[in-house]
Design a protein around this motif. Structure first.
Motif, PDB file in Angstrom:
ATOM      1  N   ASP A 150       5.808  -6.895  -7.820  1.00 42.79           N
ATOM      2  CA  ASP A 150       4.836  -6.049  -8.504  1.00 42.79           C
ATOM      3  C   ASP A 150       3.479  -6.284  -7.847  1.00 42.79           C
ATOM      4  O   ASP A 150       3.023  -7.429  -7.743  1.00 42.79           O
ATOM      5  CB  ASP A 150       4.802  -6.424  -9.993  1.00 42.79           C
ATOM      6  CG  ASP A 150       3.916  -5.521 -10.836  1.00 42.79           C
ATOM      7  OD1 ASP A 150       2.839  -5.125 -10.366  1.00 42.79           O
ATOM      8  OD2 ASP A 150       4.277  -5.240 -11.993  1.00 42.79           O
ATOM      9  N   THR A 151       2.833  -5.212  -7.391  1.00 43.28           N
ATOM     10  CA  THR A 151       1.567  -5.387  -6.677  1.00 43.28           C
ATOM     11  C   THR A 151       0.484  -5.988  -7.565  1.00 43.28           C
ATOM     12  O   THR A 151      -0.432  -6.660  -7.064  1.00 43.28           O
ATOM     13  CB  THR A 151       1.071  -4.047  -6.108  1.00 43.28           C
ATOM     14  OG1 THR A 151       0.944  -3.075  -7.165  1.00 43.28           O
ATOM     15  CG2 THR A 151       2.035  -3.529  -5.055  1.00 43.28           C
ATOM     16  N   VAL A 155       4.382  -0.728  -8.652  1.00 45.47           N
ATOM     17  CA  VAL A 155       3.124  -0.517  -7.924  1.00 45.47           C
ATOM     18  C   VAL A 155       2.047  -0.019  -8.882  1.00 45.47           C
ATOM     19  O   VAL A 155       2.328   0.620  -9.887  1.00 45.47           O
ATOM     20  CB  VAL A 155       3.291   0.495  -6.771  1.00 45.47           C
ATOM     21  CG1 VAL A 155       4.267  -0.022  -5.739  1.00 45.47           C
ATOM     22  CG2 VAL A 155       3.725   1.866  -7.278  1.00 45.47           C
ATOM     23  N   LEU A 207      -1.597   4.335  -9.545  1.00 38.68           N
ATOM     24  CA  LEU A 207      -1.985   4.232  -8.138  1.00 38.68           C
ATOM     25  C   LEU A 207      -2.705   5.507  -7.705  1.00 38.68           C
ATOM     26  O   LEU A 207      -2.172   6.608  -7.840  1.00 38.68           O
ATOM     27  CB  LEU A 207      -0.714   4.019  -7.311  1.00 38.68           C
ATOM     28  CG  LEU A 207      -0.814   3.513  -5.874  1.00 38.68           C
ATOM     29  CD1 LEU A 207       0.532   2.946  -5.462  1.00 38.68           C
ATOM     30  CD2 LEU A 207      -1.234   4.613  -4.927  1.00 38.68           C
ATOM     31  N   TRP A 239      -3.279   0.418   0.580  1.00 38.33           N
ATOM     32  CA  TRP A 239      -1.984   1.061   0.428  1.00 38.33           C
ATOM     33  C   TRP A 239      -1.353   1.429   1.757  1.00 38.33           C
ATOM     34  O   TRP A 239      -0.125   1.541   1.862  1.00 38.33           O
ATOM     35  CB  TRP A 239      -2.101   2.271  -0.501  1.00 38.33           C
ATOM     36  CG  TRP A 239      -2.418   1.863  -1.906  1.00 38.33           C
ATOM     37  CD1 TRP A 239      -3.544   2.130  -2.618  1.00 38.33           C
ATOM     38  CD2 TRP A 239      -1.585   1.072  -2.774  1.00 38.33           C
ATOM     39  NE1 TRP A 239      -3.478   1.567  -3.864  1.00 38.33           N
ATOM     40  CE2 TRP A 239      -2.274   0.910  -3.989  1.00 38.33           C
ATOM     41  CE3 TRP A 239      -0.328   0.478  -2.634  1.00 38.33           C
ATOM     42  CZ2 TRP A 239      -1.764   0.178  -5.058  1.00 38.33           C
ATOM     43  CZ3 TRP A 239       0.199  -0.248  -3.693  1.00 38.33           C
ATOM     44  CH2 TRP A 239      -0.511  -0.385  -4.887  1.00 38.33           C
ATOM     45  N   PHE A 282       0.548  -1.601   2.564  1.00 39.94           N
ATOM     46  CA  PHE A 282       1.700  -1.743   1.682  1.00 39.94           C
ATOM     47  C   PHE A 282       2.843  -0.822   2.111  1.00 39.94           C
ATOM     48  O   PHE A 282       3.974  -1.270   2.338  1.00 39.94           O
ATOM     49  CB  PHE A 282       1.277  -1.418   0.238  1.00 39.94           C
ATOM     50  CG  PHE A 282       2.416  -1.413  -0.739  1.00 39.94           C
ATOM     51  CD1 PHE A 282       2.921  -2.592  -1.251  1.00 39.94           C
ATOM     52  CD2 PHE A 282       2.989  -0.212  -1.145  1.00 39.94           C
ATOM     53  CE1 PHE A 282       3.979  -2.589  -2.153  1.00 39.94           C
ATOM     54  CE2 PHE A 282       4.043  -0.193  -2.052  1.00 39.94           C
ATOM     55  CZ  PHE A 282       4.537  -1.398  -2.548  1.00 39.94           C
ATOM     56  N   ILE A 306      10.413   2.835  -6.165  1.00 44.94           N
ATOM     57  CA  ILE A 306       8.996   2.485  -6.286  1.00 44.94           C
ATOM     58  C   ILE A 306       8.567   3.004  -7.648  1.00 44.94           C
ATOM     59  O   ILE A 306       8.519   4.213  -7.887  1.00 44.94           O
ATOM     60  CB  ILE A 306       8.168   3.114  -5.159  1.00 44.94           C
ATOM     61  CG1 ILE A 306       8.635   2.570  -3.792  1.00 44.94           C
ATOM     62  CG2 ILE A 306       6.681   2.840  -5.369  1.00 44.94           C
ATOM     63  CD1 ILE A 306       7.987   3.272  -2.608  1.00 44.94           C
ATOM     64  N   GLN A 362       6.064   3.004 -11.140  1.00 44.13           N
ATOM     65  CA  GLN A 362       4.765   2.729 -11.743  1.00 44.13           C
ATOM     66  C   GLN A 362       4.948   2.231 -13.179  1.00 44.13           C
ATOM     67  O   GLN A 362       5.782   2.770 -13.924  1.00 44.13           O
ATOM     68  CB  GLN A 362       3.916   3.993 -11.767  1.00 44.13           C
ATOM     69  CG  GLN A 362       3.563   4.517 -10.389  1.00 44.13           C
ATOM     70  CD  GLN A 362       2.209   5.178 -10.386  1.00 44.13           C
ATOM     71  OE1 GLN A 362       1.174   4.515 -10.376  1.00 44.13           O
ATOM     72  NE2 GLN A 362       2.208   6.488 -10.392  1.00 44.13           N
TER      73      GLN A 362
END
Length: 294
Positions: A186-187, A213, A221, A229, A232, A245, A247
């Motif tokens: 998880d960013t 993300v 994002l 990004w 990434f 991916i 959110q």
């Protein structure tokens, strides 16, 4: 990159439960490929209730992904064997439910209690790690049988104490030794714990099965913050990451979600549902554009 892009239904909720059918239609309508659901709440539905949600997803062309946070009485890391056994059987059942719903990944804190419960200091961290390895080593056999991937979430030091970096987590994956056990990164958490997110992702290559993300403050994002990004997404392309991916934005205070996520201010600036929808759509467009670049 052609990864499936997803959104957690909790973006619109202030509690961990909700009308999965309503949010499935909304998320599909915005153009997302996947809706992330909490298995803790989904597990409470009857088989007919599960069938209704599953059928709706099929009709919408919407996939489902699943996460979990264990309650303290199901923690796989604690000394009490009865608690661990309860947790092991519970996560096995969740894997079966996720598989029934067409999912191929179970992410989240599938090994410890969340919101976090920290043992009194000082404590033997290695003993907790040993128990986690033994417990997940047993659970992952169910994932293998089902053809699923069990992903344990790597979170920051304020949310857990076993896995906080990619390096620790890679070693744990190697220790358990199953190709069906991978990391859930998880960013938001990586921004706290990793020096360089791109370099950490490279070191985790082959062991990453699921990605959350978002910007550093957990808003959708949008490329307007300080996250790089380009670094990434180009790194995901380098390691040929094929997973979802997803959110998991948290921008509103109040309710159980806001409390558990420690969201004490309204980052939505009073947004109504239509404005939340617009932010979610704009974010999806940004992510798709970044994926197309790499």
């Amino acid at each position: 990159m052609d990864n499936k892009i997803g959104m957690s239904f909790t973006y619109w909720c202030q509690d961990w439960s909700g009308d999965f059918r309503y949010y499935a239609r909304k998320i599909a309508g915005l153009g997302y490929d996947v809706m992330e659901m909490s298995l803790t709440n989904l597990d409470s539905l009857s088989r007919s209730g599960l069938d209704d949600v599953k059928k709706l997803g099929e009709d919408l062309g919407l996939g489902f992904s699943f996460t979990v946070g264990l309650t303290p009485d199901r923690d796989l890391t604690v000394e009490d064997e009865a608690v661990r056994r309860r947790g092991i059987e519970y996560v096995k059942r969740l894997l079966e439910t996720a598989h029934y719903m067409g999912g191929d990944v179970l992410g989240g804190l599938s090994y410890c209690a969340w919101p976090p419960v920290f043992p009194p200091y000082p404590f033997d961290r290695s003993a907790y790690m040993d128990r986690a390895a033994s417990s997940l080593g047993e659970v992952v056999k169910t994932a293998e049988d089902l053809g699923m991937t069990l992903c344990f979430e790597v979170v920051n030091r304020f949310d857990a104490f076993l896995f906080t970096t990619v390096d620790e987590s890679v070693e744990f994956c190697k220790r358990v030794g199953s190709p069906n056990l991978k990391m859930h990164l998880d960013t938001f958490h990586m921004n706290i714990e990793e020096d360089l997110i791109g370099a950490a992702i490279l070191r985790g290559a082959g062991h990453i099965g699921y990605f959350h993300v978002g910007e550093t403050d957990r808003r959708p994002l949008d490329g307007k913050g300080r996250m790089d990004w380009d670094e990434f997404f180009s790194t995901l392309a380098k390691i040929d990451y094929r997973g979802c991916i997803i959110q998991e934005p948290v921008i509103r205070s109040g309710g159980q979600v806001g409390y558990d996520m420690r969201m004490w201010r309204d980052q939505s600036h009073g947004a109504d549902e239509a404005q939340l929808d617009a932010m979610a759509k704009s974010s999806l467009d940004y992510i798709r554009a970044m994926c197309a670049n790499y």
